[in-house]
Enzyme design. Sequence first.
Site, mmCIF file in Angstrom:
data_model
loop_
_atom_site.group_PDB
_atom_site.id
_atom_site.type_symbol
_atom_site.label_atom_id
_atom_site.label_comp_id
_atom_site.label_asym_id
_atom_site.label_seq_id
_atom_site.Cartn_x
_atom_site.Cartn_y
_atom_site.Cartn_z
ATOM 1 N N GLU A 200 0.821 -1.204 0.000
ATOM 2 C CA GLU A 200 0.000 0.000 0.000
ATOM 3 C C GLU A 200 0.858 1.259 0.000
ATOM 4 O OE1 GLU A 200 -2.918 -2.971 1.759
ATOM 5 O OE2 GLU A 200 -0.993 -2.290 2.564
ATOM 6 N N THR A 201 0.324 2.282 -0.629
ATOM 7 C CA THR A 201 0.882 3.633 -0.621
ATOM 8 C C THR A 201 -0.254 4.573 -0.227
ATOM 9 O OG1 THR A 201 2.494 3.119 -2.351
ATOM 10 C CG2 THR A 201 1.955 5.440 -2.030
#
Length: 280
Positions: A47-48
């Site tokens: 995830e970002t």
Amino acid sequence: MSLFDFKQVDVFSTVALKGNPVAVVLNADGLSDEQMADFARWTNLSETTFVLKPQNPEADYRLRIFTTLRELPFAGHPTLGSCHAWLEAGGKPRGEEIIQECAVGLIRVRRNAGQLAFTAPPLLRTGPVDEALLQRVCQGLGIEPHAVQQARWVDNGPGWLTLLLADREQVLAIKPDYSQLHGLALGVVAPWSAERDGAEAQFEVRAFLAGDGMQEDPVTGSLNAGLAQWLIADGLAPQRYVASQGTALGRAGRVFIEQVGQDIWVGGAAVTCISGTLSL
């Protein structure tokens, strides 16, 4: 071209490189949806996140969470890692708790003894797993159906389907065939044996996300939140316990679960590994 403050944070570990990394872009209001998605693909992390000004007046900040393929309404380790980065960058909560706004609503985050913890959000899908799907999952994970003690949906955004096995060794022995699991978010959990495994944790967890960046997630807050809601409600876990995750990947993640009243808190440590600027 604009510059944005950037941090990469290791979550659910007190030691850098032993937890689960999340890329955090701060003050990201100037980025478009396309730029956010492109950057998330480029980082190639599970995830970002992008920290934005809140739209809800009760929130301290708003968070958008992207995998390499899609945007998520909620995810656990990005919540803790982003909150850690926001506080480290000088963020000041309005109250004793930090209030994060995201697509599933407002998430409460608290600070306690050097850790951060979020309240588990309501489950979007619960209940037993269809037999045909369970057969497919078992085949893809390389386990016999009779080894599954229970199977439940505990979806709080990512789509988690979870299996309870008898012991930690069975969880760690899984060698998935991801070609058979495409499109599924799978969690597997089993209790530790205090005599054989020690007392540092009470459960072993693994998370498989076929086709999305890193196909086994090292340490997963949303999965552990959903598991805790199921296991505690059904009397399969105490109201307070520690989950170990990441062992099969050479990590040493520790997720701290505690039920307080009606709330289930999911917590852990966070360590900043990279600080800098993003140029887009």
